[in-house]
Design a protein around this motif. Structure first.
Motif, PDB file in Angstrom:
ATOM      1  N   TRP A   1       0.820  -1.207   0.000  1.00  0.00           N
ATOM      2  CA  TRP A   1       0.000   0.000   0.000  1.00  0.00           C
ATOM      3  C   TRP A   1       0.861   1.267   0.000  1.00  0.00           C
ATOM      4  CZ3 TRP A   1      -5.020   0.586   3.431  1.00  0.00           C
ATOM      5  CH2 TRP A   1      -5.828   1.579   2.863  1.00  0.00           C
TER       6      TRP A   1
ATOM      7  N   ILE B   1       1.033   4.255  -2.783  1.00  0.00           N
ATOM      8  CA  ILE B   1       0.790   5.665  -2.455  1.00  0.00           C
ATOM      9  C   ILE B   1       1.913   6.549  -2.988  1.00  0.00           C
ATOM     10  CG2 ILE B   1       0.693   7.341  -0.564  1.00  0.00           C
ATOM     11  CD1 ILE B   1      -0.815   5.152   1.062  1.00  0.00           C
TER      12      ILE B   1
ATOM     13  N   PRO C   1      -5.863  13.445  -1.985  1.00  0.00           N
ATOM     14  CA  PRO C   1      -5.695  13.716  -0.547  1.00  0.00           C
ATOM     15  C   PRO C   1      -4.216  13.879  -0.209  1.00  0.00           C
ATOM     16  CG  PRO C   1      -6.963  11.681  -0.933  1.00  0.00           C
ATOM     17  CD  PRO C   1      -6.412  12.116  -2.249  1.00  0.00           C
TER      18      PRO C   1
ATOM     19  N   THR D   1      -2.715  11.965   5.173  1.00  0.00           N
ATOM     20  CA  THR D   1      -4.065  11.425   5.328  1.00  0.00           C
ATOM     21  C   THR D   1      -4.123   9.970   4.863  1.00  0.00           C
ATOM     22  OG1 THR D   1      -4.870  13.634   4.763  1.00  0.00           O
ATOM     23  CG2 THR D   1      -6.492  11.849   4.783  1.00  0.00           C
ATOM     24  N   LEU D   2      -3.464   9.717   3.744  1.00  0.00           N
ATOM     25  CA  LEU D   2      -3.455   8.347   3.223  1.00  0.00           C
ATOM     26  C   LEU D   2      -2.735   7.407   4.194  1.00  0.00           C
ATOM     27  CD1 LEU D   2      -2.782   9.087  -0.554  1.00  0.00           C
ATOM     28  CD2 LEU D   2      -4.936   8.426   0.528  1.00  0.00           C
TER      29      LEU D   2
ATOM     30  N   GLN E   1      -5.030   6.537   6.979  1.00  0.00           N
ATOM     31  CA  GLN E   1      -5.973   5.520   6.514  1.00  0.00           C
ATOM     32  C   GLN E   1      -5.328   4.145   6.473  1.00  0.00           C
ATOM     33  OE1 GLN E   1      -9.299   5.407   5.331  1.00  0.00           O
ATOM     34  NE2 GLN E   1      -9.424   7.252   6.585  1.00  0.00           N
TER      35      GLN E   1
ATOM     36  N   ARG F   1      -6.898   1.230   8.529  1.00  0.00           N
ATOM     37  CA  ARG F   1      -7.554   0.179   7.760  1.00  0.00           C
ATOM     38  C   ARG F   1      -6.857  -1.166   7.921  1.00  0.00           C
ATOM     39  NH1 ARG F   1     -12.620   0.779   6.849  1.00  0.00           N
ATOM     40  NH2 ARG F   1     -12.942   3.007   7.156  1.00  0.00           N
ATOM     41  N   ILE F   2      -5.544  -1.137   8.013  1.00  0.00           N
ATOM     42  CA  ILE F   2      -4.833  -2.409   8.176  1.00  0.00           C
ATOM     43  C   ILE F   2      -4.865  -2.827   9.648  1.00  0.00           C
ATOM     44  CG2 ILE F   2      -2.577  -3.542   7.876  1.00  0.00           C
ATOM     45  CD1 ILE F   2      -2.127  -2.043   5.391  1.00  0.00           C
TER      46      ILE F   2
ATOM     47  N   PHE G   1     -12.650   9.529  -2.440  1.00  0.00           N
ATOM     48  CA  PHE G   1     -11.574   9.301  -1.478  1.00  0.00           C
ATOM     49  C   PHE G   1     -11.295   7.808  -1.332  1.00  0.00           C
ATOM     50  CE2 PHE G   1     -10.184   8.549   2.948  1.00  0.00           C
ATOM     51  CZ  PHE G   1      -9.025   9.305   2.960  1.00  0.00           C
TER      52      PHE G   1
ATOM     53  N   VAL H   1      -9.379   6.412  -4.198  1.00  0.00           N
ATOM     54  CA  VAL H   1      -7.938   6.661  -4.116  1.00  0.00           C
ATOM     55  C   VAL H   1      -7.275   5.584  -3.262  1.00  0.00           C
ATOM     56  CG1 VAL H   1      -6.165   8.210  -3.229  1.00  0.00           C
ATOM     57  CG2 VAL H   1      -8.093   9.148  -4.503  1.00  0.00           C
ATOM     58  N   LEU H   2      -7.926   5.230  -2.165  1.00  0.00           N
ATOM     59  CA  LEU H   2      -7.382   4.158  -1.325  1.00  0.00           C
ATOM     60  C   LEU H   2      -7.234   2.871  -2.130  1.00  0.00           C
ATOM     61  CD1 LEU H   2      -9.377   4.642   2.025  1.00  0.00           C
ATOM     62  CD2 LEU H   2      -7.270   5.754   1.271  1.00  0.00           C
TER      63      LEU H   2
ATOM     64  N   THR I   1      -4.399   3.281  -5.004  1.00  0.00           N
ATOM     65  CA  THR I   1      -3.026   3.259  -4.497  1.00  0.00           C
ATOM     66  C   THR I   1      -2.630   1.852  -4.063  1.00  0.00           C
ATOM     67  OG1 THR I   1      -3.839   3.966  -2.323  1.00  0.00           O
ATOM     68  CG2 THR I   1      -2.920   5.671  -3.756  1.00  0.00           C
ATOM     69  N   TRP I   2      -3.541   1.202  -3.381  1.00  0.00           N
ATOM     70  CA  TRP I   2      -3.165  -0.128  -2.868  1.00  0.00           C
ATOM     71  C   TRP I   2      -2.999  -1.151  -3.986  1.00  0.00           C
ATOM     72  CZ3 TRP I   2      -5.714  -2.556   2.132  1.00  0.00           C
ATOM     73  CH2 TRP I   2      -4.842  -3.536   2.634  1.00  0.00           C
TER      74      TRP I   2
ATOM     75  N   GLY J   1       0.150  -0.602  -5.844  1.00  0.00           N
ATOM     76  CA  GLY J   1       1.302  -1.085  -5.082  1.00  0.00           C
ATOM     77  C   GLY J   1       1.430  -2.593  -5.167  1.00  0.00           C
ATOM     78  N   ILE J   2       0.317  -3.276  -5.107  1.00  0.00           N
ATOM     79  CA  ILE J   2       0.346  -4.739  -5.174  1.00  0.00           C
ATOM     80  C   ILE J   2       0.902  -5.208  -6.509  1.00  0.00           C
ATOM     81  CG2 ILE J   2      -1.116  -6.796  -5.323  1.00  0.00           C
ATOM     82  CD1 ILE J   2      -2.962  -5.436  -3.208  1.00  0.00           C
TER      83      ILE J   2
ATOM     84  N   ARG K   1     -10.301  -4.801   4.129  1.00  0.00           N
ATOM     85  CA  ARG K   1      -9.696  -3.759   4.965  1.00  0.00           C
ATOM     86  C   ARG K   1     -10.228  -2.376   4.630  1.00  0.00           C
ATOM     87  NH1 ARG K   1      -7.982  -5.183   9.679  1.00  0.00           N
ATOM     88  NH2 ARG K   1      -7.814  -7.442   9.512  1.00  0.00           N
ATOM     89  N   ILE K   2     -10.470  -2.142   3.350  1.00  0.00           N
ATOM     90  CA  ILE K   2     -10.982  -0.821   2.979  1.00  0.00           C
ATOM     91  C   ILE K   2     -12.494  -0.768   3.215  1.00  0.00           C
ATOM     92  CG2 ILE K   2     -11.190   0.842   1.058  1.00  0.00           C
ATOM     93  CD1 ILE K   2      -8.531   0.088   0.085  1.00  0.00           C
TER      94      ILE K   2
END
Lengths: 204, 204
Positions: free
Chosen positions: A164, A168, A181, A185-186, A189, A193-194, B156, B159-160, B163-164, B167-168, B193-194
């Motif tokens: 993650w 980002i 954002p 902030t990320l 989160q 979240r994790i 928002f 975006v989470l 990004t994740w 990354g994966i 998780r999200i």
DNA sequence: TGTACATCAGTGAACGCGCGTTCACTGATGTAC
DNA sequence: TGTACATCAGTGAACGCGCGTTCACTGATGTAC
């Protein structure tokens, strides 16, 4: 681009150029963000020296790049450790590492990219140095999980964190997203979240 | 590397080469994963034609690359839409998009990398095409949030997700991690998780 | 139906450039006598 | 204290390569008459 010609080292101090060449390579890594874009000639020129001088200190172009990348890994790991060592509390230590990770990636996007998105095979050192940083992350995650009474596998959770956070910084660092954002902030989160944030109040 | 010489197009069918050149460029994108590594000469050679023939169809090297990248974005977007359209349920649709995203990134890592980690400025089309895919993601996320009665901002949350997932696939695709979890497992974690997974049972 | 010709779909040689690497060299400097 | 000389820290010319781009060209083919 071309630097002024470097003053010749005094007798017995020839190793100084080796260092200067590695510094020049690091600068170019930061600027270009890609190893293919970093020619031997450009490194020599940056160091204020003729291309042939490189061969007094390195076997060839690839060996020079390899050593420059190794240095960069060390610098990255030291940066992380610094961010961790500033705190005692497991939550702060993990967050300190995360902040340091992001700070490095955002302030040196070229270097971050060379470390984590390099396409050129430089041998084993990349895997090893990266593994050291990952083990650090596993330890930090394990401490937080222990404190939270969470019995998930720290290594698995560390993978969640790393994927993650990489996403980002890679997406935010590579291109500008005007309306995105804040990175902080990320990160908040991500921790929440994790399930790695500090539990501030009792849950239901 | 060099293809057999291409048969000359019949009169009036000269545009065929244009298409063949774009196909050749796409192949090279898939193989190299970097635009700088794709020379005009290599594209022409792959298409079985002399370098100068390119100039009959494109202004120059950059225009050819730009159009090849545009095509690649269309292909990516179509792939996502396909993954979405196979389902009706909002959870399945979001998951279908995620699976399609990952499938594209893993089966065509070179193209994915060109789309999402390109360093060369090609103009605006990258931002726009990427934005279309992102808006699709926002819609899919919004549908799930609505169904879950979750009032977070879909943009928002998207975006989470982005990004994740980036990354994966970037970390898993760029280097092999022998002991890493399956990508499907990571996607499950991402959704859970999200807070975008299907609620199978009542919570406390 | 036959033929001259314009057009189309390319080719091939050449340019100047930067690249990694090689080779023979240069000139300052410390040291042995 | 003076000097010959080995060593050190580089330099400069040259190589063959692939690059993007330009230019003048070629040869097949459809079409107008």
């Amino acid at each position: 681009m071309t630097q002024a010609r470097r003053a010749r080292s005094r007798r017995g101090e020839g190793e100084q150029l080796r260092d200067d060449l590695l510094d020049a390579a690091a600068e170019l890594m930061a600027e270009k963000g890609e190893l293919d874009a970093i020619s031997l000639r450009s490194i020599a020129s940056r160091a204020g020296v003729s291309p042939t001088a490189v061969y007094r200190h390195f076997d060839d172009h690839l060996h020079l790049l390899r050593e420059a990348v190794e240095r960069c890994w060390s610098q990255f790991a030291a940066h992380l450790l610094e961010g961790v060592a500033a705190h005692d509390d497991p939550y702060d230590r993990l967050r300190g590492a995360g902040d340091a990770y992001v700070r490095f990636a955002m302030s040196e996007p070229g270097k971050y990219r060379v470390l984590f998105s390099n396409r050129i095979d430089l041998g084993m050192q990349r895997v090893m140095a990266g593994a050291v940083a990952f083990e650090l992350l596993v330890d930090l995650v394990a401490a937080v999980l222990r404190d939270r009474g969470d019995d998930r596998d720290p290594r698995f959770v560390a993978v969640l964190v790393h994927t993650w956070i990489h996403g980002i910084v890679d997406l935010c660092g590579n291109h500008e997203h005007a309306d995105w954002p804040e990175v902080a902030t990320l990160l908040d989160q991500l921790a929440e979240r994790i399930g790695l944030n500090r539990p501030v109040e009792d849950r239901c």
